[in-house]
Design an enzyme around this catalytic site. Structure first.
Site, mmCIF file in Angstrom:
data_model
loop_
_atom_site.group_PDB
_atom_site.id
_atom_site.type_symbol
_atom_site.label_atom_id
_atom_site.label_comp_id
_atom_site.label_asym_id
_atom_site.label_seq_id
_atom_site.Cartn_x
_atom_site.Cartn_y
_atom_site.Cartn_z
ATOM 1 N N ASP A 14 0.856 -1.177 0.000
ATOM 2 C CA ASP A 14 0.000 0.000 0.000
ATOM 3 C C ASP A 14 0.898 1.235 0.000
ATOM 4 O OD1 ASP A 14 -2.927 1.018 0.459
ATOM 5 O OD2 ASP A 14 -1.669 2.197 1.809
ATOM 6 N N MET A 27 5.161 9.960 -3.979
ATOM 7 C CA MET A 27 4.809 8.866 -3.080
ATOM 8 C C MET A 27 5.396 9.244 -1.717
ATOM 9 S SD MET A 27 5.491 4.758 -3.461
ATOM 10 C CE MET A 27 7.287 4.753 -3.314
ATOM 11 N N HIS A 173 -5.530 4.260 6.317
ATOM 12 C CA HIS A 173 -4.757 5.087 5.384
ATOM 13 C C HIS A 173 -3.344 5.344 5.895
ATOM 14 C CE1 HIS A 173 -7.967 5.570 2.537
ATOM 15 N NE2 HIS A 173 -8.779 5.897 3.525
ATOM 16 N N ASP A 178 -2.582 -0.613 6.279
ATOM 17 C CA ASP A 178 -3.430 -1.031 5.168
ATOM 18 C C ASP A 178 -2.825 -2.201 4.397
ATOM 19 O OD1 ASP A 178 -5.051 0.972 6.050
ATOM 20 O OD2 ASP A 178 -4.785 2.283 4.321
#
Length: 198
Positions: A14, A27, A173, A178
């Site tokens: 994730d 990212m 999140h 996750d």
């Protein structure tokens, strides 16, 4: 004599990002958890908390989408000062994948995989020049569920899945939380016989 293929090691990944695509946007974190291993004898789930990876990364541009950033709650200014250099973090990630995947072929899995794979693969190639998953070692859990449930892909949502398939963990999140949650979902999907025809 036919050579037996190497087993697959499924790694739930994730990522959290501050925009829709890599390059213009960043990212900001990546989390991964080993979900299980599949060989000639079938699929064996792993404890998703036993082998994990997590890093927060320094942003690579000044651009961000406030709504995307709000999803993770990560602080870009803190990450500018404290986040790992992407090249360092992605080399560490590659080394971790190779270590946990020893003797197997690593496969990234995600829910949905398309967004996370786009960022992960772009970052791997941009900052390390290679991917431990190759260019196609990616499995989408939504597609896996749609195939087994015999429903259209665009009809898939977690709320439509049988409760027994879902992890009991909360979707926070936070990339590692996750990834672990999704590793449990993946193992449940691999064991699920699916919806009978008719």
């Amino acid at each position: 004599m036919v050579q037996r293929p190497r087993p697959s090691l499924y790694i739930s990944v994730d990522i959290e990002a501050d925009g829709p695509i890599p390059g213009p946007y960043s990212m900001l974190s990546v989390g991964a958890a080993v979900a299980g291993r599949q060989g000639a004898d079938g699929y064996a789930p792993a404890d998703p908390e036993a082998a994990t990876f997590y890093r927060e990364l320094r942003p690579i541009s000044d651009d961000f989408v406030p709504e995307a950033l709000a999803v993770s709650g990560l602080d870009r200014e803190r990450l500018r000062a404290e986040g790992a250099e992407p090249a360092v973090a992605l080399r560490e990630f590659t080394a971790w994948v190779r270590e946990v995947g020893r003797g197997a072929q690593p496969v990234m899995c995600g829910y949905p995989a398309s967004f996370d794979w786009t960022f992960l693969y772009w970052y791997l190639i941009r900052f390390t020049g290679e991917s431990p998953f190759g260019h196609s070692g990616c499995l989408d859990m939504k597609t896996l569920y749609a195939t087994k449930a015999r429903i259209p892909l665009r009809a898939v949502a977690k709320r439509t899945m049988p409760r027994e398939l879902l992890s009991t963990r909360r979707h926070t999140h936070h990339a590692l939380d996750d990834a672990i949650e999704q590793a449990e979902l993946f193992s449940n999907l691999m064991a699920w016989k699916g919806t009978p025809p008719g």
